[in-house]
Design an enzyme around this catalytic site. Structure first.
Site, PDB file in Angstrom:
ATOM      1  N   TYR A   1       0.847  -1.203   0.000  1.00 37.74           N
ATOM      2  CA  TYR A   1       0.000   0.000   0.000  1.00 37.74           C
ATOM      3  C   TYR A   1       0.882   1.253   0.000  1.00 37.74           C
ATOM      4  CZ  TYR A   1      -3.702   3.280   0.722  1.00 37.74           C
ATOM      5  OH  TYR A   1      -4.566   4.330   0.535  1.00 37.74           O
TER       6      TYR A   1
ATOM      7  N   GLN B   1       6.866  16.126  11.747  1.00 34.01           N
ATOM      8  CA  GLN B   1       6.010  14.945  11.649  1.00 34.01           C
ATOM      9  C   GLN B   1       4.554  15.268  11.953  1.00 34.01           C
ATOM     10  OE1 GLN B   1       7.287  12.117  10.242  1.00 34.01           O
ATOM     11  NE2 GLN B   1       9.028  13.519  10.027  1.00 34.01           N
TER      12      GLN B   1
ATOM     13  N   GLU C   1       6.802   5.436  17.200  1.00 35.99           N
ATOM     14  CA  GLU C   1       7.244   4.990  15.875  1.00 35.99           C
ATOM     15  C   GLU C   1       8.658   5.514  15.577  1.00 35.99           C
ATOM     16  OE1 GLU C   1       5.305   6.919  12.639  1.00 35.99           O
ATOM     17  OE2 GLU C   1       6.184   5.575  11.159  1.00 35.99           O
ATOM     18  N   HIS C   2       8.805   6.839  15.653  1.00 39.69           N
ATOM     19  CA  HIS C   2      10.125   7.455  15.469  1.00 39.69           C
ATOM     20  C   HIS C   2      10.584   8.005  16.802  1.00 39.69           C
ATOM     21  CE1 HIS C   2       8.032   8.364  11.529  1.00 39.69           C
ATOM     22  NE2 HIS C   2       9.104   7.714  11.100  1.00 39.69           N
TER      23      HIS C   2
ATOM     24  N   HIS D   1      -0.861 -41.127  17.862  1.00 35.83           N
ATOM     25  CA  HIS D   1       0.498 -40.579  17.766  1.00 35.83           C
ATOM     26  C   HIS D   1       1.499 -41.636  18.215  1.00 35.83           C
ATOM     27  CE1 HIS D   1      -1.499 -36.688  17.525  1.00 35.83           C
ATOM     28  NE2 HIS D   1      -0.331 -36.085  17.355  1.00 35.83           N
TER      29      HIS D   1
END
Ligand SMILES: NC(=O)C1=CN([C@@H]2O[C@H](COP(=O)(O)OP(=O)(O)OC[C@H]3O[C@@H](n4cnc5c(N)ncnc54)[C@H](O)[C@@H]3O)[C@@H](O)[C@H]2O)C=CC1
Ligand SMILES: O=C(O)[C@@H](O)CS(=O)(=O)O
Ligand SMILES: [Zn+2]
Length: 435
Positions: free
Chosen positions: A119, A249, A319-320, A412
């Site tokens: 995206y 930002q 995030e940053h 098993h």
């Protein structure tokens, strides 16, 4: 440890989550039922786009011809850093094998996924750099089919520089679709016949939520929603640089948080004055975005020690994260939760966003507590394998049979029994459950 808020945010990243969830779920259901026709309807509704959805090679060539040589050079400059950083990360992903006991060999392989959906946001700004970040990384990882999508503008189509970039980075197909309809088309393989194994890339709250809802049916890179920035600054920091980095930002959108953790009151107070002034100096759209973001999400916290600052920062898991402090090595060692770290005022988030090399598709809303950003590893499955000699099954089969019976899993146990009977017919084994 004390924290004093000179400015506290009214809103958090979770504000409005429920409304977004309901909107996105309804669109996804609609497109799953109605297919390509429904995706087209939503492109017309949200973006006023009624042209081709699958961008043709001719349209890409035409768009590329509109991009100036200077811009092409800049895009190639950024692409070169991102590709070389991704290649360096790829080199660290090694296949491995180990002999765990004589005759028992186990290993893992890193296998790229077959199809990825990337995206590329395009609502407010033309996110050329995001096109570089996702497609280049997918291709470096070895993904065969990379489908990209980006919203088209009425009467114009997808931004020409984004189309040029997607082509340069190796996208195999491009869809002129944004928002939930873009994400859904890539997940379901609409228009291309290549349903994504993994959906990656940043976007607004609708895009991030669509990926989150689809997770499980497809892989996703992470929750990469509205951008966030945190700056930790002490008395050595330059308040004007700090203020610009917050504003830099906040312009992303009305819901992009910018947080300052200050270790010095004078610095904090100066930044508090500067931020609104700097926002007021921006062009109108950027100013509107940044002013709303700072008003509702902006914060300034004053702490009394580096340790308190680091602990607070780890809680936010921004995030940053920029550090404008003395002793950068201490911060590098101490900080744990961030998408990407920028040490010292010589670097800044915008350098990472646009050109420096490490990926800018990064976790938001606290997801940095459990994941880093996009990297070649996100496009790889680390899968395991094993093989054994018949001789080595003697011990493994006995222990397997006993543990299986203890668990009540008789079938098993019998897969172990049958091997022991066939391959060691003259031996007696104790295969009953051990209490
Ligand atoms: N976390 C990360 O790594 C990064 C995050 N970003 C973030 O990406 C975002 C980009 O956002 P945009 O400019 O909006 O572009 P976008 O491409 O993410 O979203 C635009 C699309 O949103 C859809 N949309 C708009 N309003 C809607 C509504 N009311 N209901 C349903 N769908 C609607 C439309 O279909 C439109 O095509 C920003 O929030 C930015 O901070 C950008 C780069 C990196
Ligand atoms: O959230 C992000 O990573 C963005 O800041 C990247 S960009 O500014 O949109 O390139
Ligand atoms: Zn940015």
């Amino acid at each position: 440890m004390t924290i004093e808020y000179l400015k506290k945010a009214e809103m958090t990243a979770a504000t409005g989550e429920q409304d977004v969830r309901e909107t996105v779920q309804a669109i996804l259901d609609d497109i799953e039922a109605g297919g390509e026709a429904k995706a087209r309807d939503y492109a017309a509704k949200f973006d006023k786009w009624e042209g081709d959805i699958l961008v043709t090679p001719e349209a890409i060539a035409e768009a590329s011809a509109k991009v100036s040589q200077k811009l092409k050079d800049d895009i190639r400059f950024a692409h070169d850093h991102v590709r070389r950083f991704a290649e360096a990360q790829l080199a660290t992903l090694q296949d491995t094998e180990v002999e765990l006991r004589p005759g028992l060999i186990a290993g893992h392989r890193n296998i790229p996924m077959s199809a990825a959906g990337c995206y590329v946001p395009g609502g407010r700004y033309a996110h050329v750099a995001s096109a570089i970040m996702s497609v280049t990384t997918a291709k470096t990882a070895g993904v065969d089919q990379v489908v990209a999508c980006s919203p088209a503008k009425a009467g114009e189509g997808v931004n020409p520089a984004i189309l040029y970039t997607l082509d340069l980075c190796g996208a195999d197909s491009v869809l002129a679709l944004g928002g939930v309809q873009g994400v859904a088309a890539m997940a379901f393989g609409l228009f291309t016949g290549h349903p994504a194994d993994i959906l990656v890339g940043p976007g607004n709250q609708f895009v991030a939520e669509a990926k989150r809802i689809l997770y499980g049916r497809v892989g996703i890179d992470m929750f990469a929603g509205p951008s966030e920035v945190m700056v930790i600054a002490d008395a050595t920091a330059d308040p004007e640089i700090v203020a610009w980095d917050l504003v830099g930002q906040a312009e992303h959108g009305y819901n992009s948080p910018a947080w300052l953790i200050a270790l010095d009151r004078k610095l904090a107070e100066r930044v508090a004055v500067l931020v609104p002034e700097l926002i007021a100096s921006l062009p109108e759209v950027n100013q509107t975005n940044a002013a709303a973001a700072w008003r509702d999400y902006g914060e300034i916290a004053l702490v009394d020690s580096p340790e308190a600052g680091a602990a607070l920062s780890d809680n936010y898991a921004s995030e940053h994260l920029e550090v404008h402090c003395a002793d950068l090595d201490w911060w590098l060692k101490r900080l744990r939760n961030y998408g990407s770290l920028f040490l010292g005022e010589e670097t800044t988030v915008a350098f990472g966003d646009k050109t420096s090399g490490p990926n800018h598709i990064l976790p938001t809303k606290g997801a940095a507590r459990y994941t880093g950003g996009l990297s070649v590893g996100k496009f790889m499955k680390t899968v395991t394998w094993q093989r054994m000699t018949r001789e080595s099954t003697r011990d493994i089969a006995q222990v397997t049979a006993r543990i299986s019976r203890l668990e009540g899993m008789e079938a098993h146990a019998r897969t172990a029994d049958v091997r022991l009977e066939k391959w060691f017919p003259d031996e007696n084994f104790d295969l009953a459950a051990v209490e």
